[in-house]
Design a protein around this motif. Structure first.
Motif, short mmCIF file in Angstrom:
data_model
loop_
_atom_site.label_atom_id
_atom_site.label_comp_id
_atom_site.label_asym_id
_atom_site.label_seq_id
_atom_site.Cartn_x
_atom_site.Cartn_y
_atom_site.Cartn_z
N UNK A 177 0.88 -1.42 -0.09
CA UNK A 177 0.08 0.10 0.02
C UNK A 177 0.81 1.25 0.00
N UNK A 178 0.71 2.25 -0.85
CA UNK A 178 1.37 3.37 -1.04
C UNK A 178 0.45 4.50 -1.04
N UNK A 179 0.85 5.47 -0.49
CA UNK A 179 -0.04 6.83 -0.36
C UNK A 179 1.10 8.03 -0.77
N UNK A 180 0.43 9.24 -1.50
CA UNK A 180 1.29 10.21 -1.60
C UNK A 180 0.41 11.69 -1.88
N UNK A 181 0.84 12.72 -1.64
CA UNK A 181 0.36 13.79 -2.06
C UNK A 181 0.00 13.92 -3.37
N UNK A 182 -0.89 14.70 -3.80
CA UNK A 182 -1.30 14.79 -5.11
C UNK A 182 -0.55 14.92 -6.38
N UNK A 183 0.32 15.92 -6.26
CA UNK A 183 1.35 16.13 -7.60
C UNK A 183 2.27 15.01 -7.41
N UNK A 184 2.66 14.61 -6.31
CA UNK A 184 3.77 13.47 -6.18
C UNK A 184 2.93 12.24 -6.57
N UNK A 185 1.77 11.94 -6.51
CA UNK A 185 1.10 10.80 -6.93
C UNK A 185 0.90 10.77 -8.49
N UNK B 16 1.86 6.36 8.21
CA UNK B 16 2.61 5.35 8.06
C UNK B 16 1.97 4.08 8.96
N UNK B 17 0.96 4.48 9.79
CA UNK B 17 0.38 3.44 10.35
C UNK B 17 -0.88 2.87 9.48
N UNK B 18 -0.95 3.54 8.42
CA UNK B 18 -2.12 3.14 7.51
C UNK B 18 -1.62 2.19 6.35
N UNK B 19 -0.30 2.80 5.66
CA UNK B 19 0.13 2.37 4.68
C UNK B 19 1.66 2.15 4.79
N UNK B 20 1.99 1.19 3.78
CA UNK B 20 3.53 0.47 3.99
C UNK B 20 4.45 1.69 3.69
N UNK B 21 4.15 2.44 2.55
CA UNK B 21 5.17 3.47 2.29
C UNK B 21 4.21 4.84 1.93
N UNK B 22 4.74 6.03 2.32
CA UNK B 22 4.16 7.32 2.18
C UNK B 22 5.01 8.32 1.54
N UNK B 23 4.56 8.68 0.26
CA UNK B 23 5.56 9.95 -0.51
C UNK B 23 4.86 11.27 -0.01
N UNK B 24 6.22 12.07 0.92
CA UNK B 24 5.44 13.20 1.61
C UNK B 24 6.51 14.23 1.05
#
Length: 302
Positions: free
Chosen positions: A94-102, A137-145
């Motif tokens: 699971x991967x989360x990112x801010x909008x432009x990063x995504x 990071x509690x909810x996703x494996x990796x977070x692009x911040x």
């Protein structure tokens, strides 16, 4: 002393209240209190104390909470060893990112991870202030911040992998009188109408730095977080804006010009908990993020 009790203690140190820990772990506050009592029985020194109405960690509790990170990491490695032994698939990351990063990273990742046996991606977008990224990071494996150059560093409870140190340029509509210059100063742009992010989001600090360097407060007429929408508003003549050089998509109606005299950069980083990288699938995706960052950065020279 067991894994659940150590996890509760660690979360209490990070979140600061029993109620917050209960919400994060999706249990009742009484269940959290019970785990803390059981853990305290196995330790000869106090682990928690009252600070007003809040329950906080003592020095001993903090030391044990930090040690719990190593325990969770070791347990995660052990589970991963078993998964490899029984030849489990690479699994989902699971991967989360801010909008432009995504927008910049996700297409590259999806193309690079099409091969058989590659990890499966579960992609999410998260538009949060800087302080909101580490809790993800509690909810996703990796977070692009992302954070600005002079912003506070990420907390020590998260592992940080740098991806980009990205310049922030001034976005102008095509045909604007300032578009013909090779670079702009704070005084050049201080009297223009501005489009900026909402309060608490990283780019706003650089707008404040422009005001300070120019000696007068810039006028923010529009508040928009989504970079693609900002580009449309700039192109339509709604004002100027700060725009990331590499992770924003080119717009035919917008030109970017460097801002001189101000340290206008942001860090794009990957955050994760130490135990997450014990999974081979997570390490694979992390490596592909680094490769994607090199490709994004090379656009500036290629």
């Amino acid at each position: 002393m067991d894994e659940r009790q150590l996890r509760v203690l660690r979360e209490l140190g990070e979140l600061g209240s029993v109620t917050a820990v209960a919400e994060a772990l999706r249990v009742t506050p009484s269940a959290i209190s019970q785990q803390l009592r059981l853990l305290q029985r196995s330790v000869p020194v106090p682990l928690t104390e009252r600070a007003g109405r809040r329950l906080v960690l003592t020095a001993a509790g903090q030391a044990l909470a930090e040690a719990a990170i190593g325990v969770e990491t070791a347990l995660a490695r052990a589970r991963h060893t078993i998964e490899e032994y029984v030849d489990e698939p690479a699994g989902t990351v699971s991967l989360a990112a801010f909008h432009s990063g995504a927008a910049a990273f996700y297409p590259l990742l999806l193309r690079r991870l099409r091969t058989p046996g590659a990890p499966r991606l579960a992609l999410h977008d998260e538009d949060v202030p800087q302080a909101g990224f580490p809790p993800l990071t509690r909810s996703y494996d990796l977070v692009v911040a992302h954070r600005l150059d002079h912003a506070p560093p990420w907390p020590r409870t998260t592992v940080v992998t740098p991806l980009l140190r990205e310049p922030l340029d001034i976005a102008l509509p095509v045909g604007h009188p300032l578009a013909g210059r090779s670079a702009l100063t704070a005084r050049d742009v201080a009297d223009e109408p501005w489009i900026s992010v909402h309060d608490g989001f990283p780019l706003l600090a650089t707008v404040d730095a422009v005001s300070a360097a120019a000696g007068r407060r810039v006028e923010i007429v529009h508040r928009v977080n989504e970079i693609s929408v900002v580009a449309e508003v700039v192109a339509a003549g709604g004002g100027i804006a700060l725009m990331p050089r590499w992770t924003s998509r080119p717009h035919p109606g917008v030109v970017l010009r460097p801002l001189s005299g101000i340290g206008a950069h942001r860090h794009v980083d990957v955050l994760h908990r130490p135990e997450s990288a014990a999974r081979g699938a997570v390490r694979t995706v992390l490596g592909e993020l680094l490769a994607a960052a090199r490709a994004i950065r090379s656009r500036d020279t290629g």
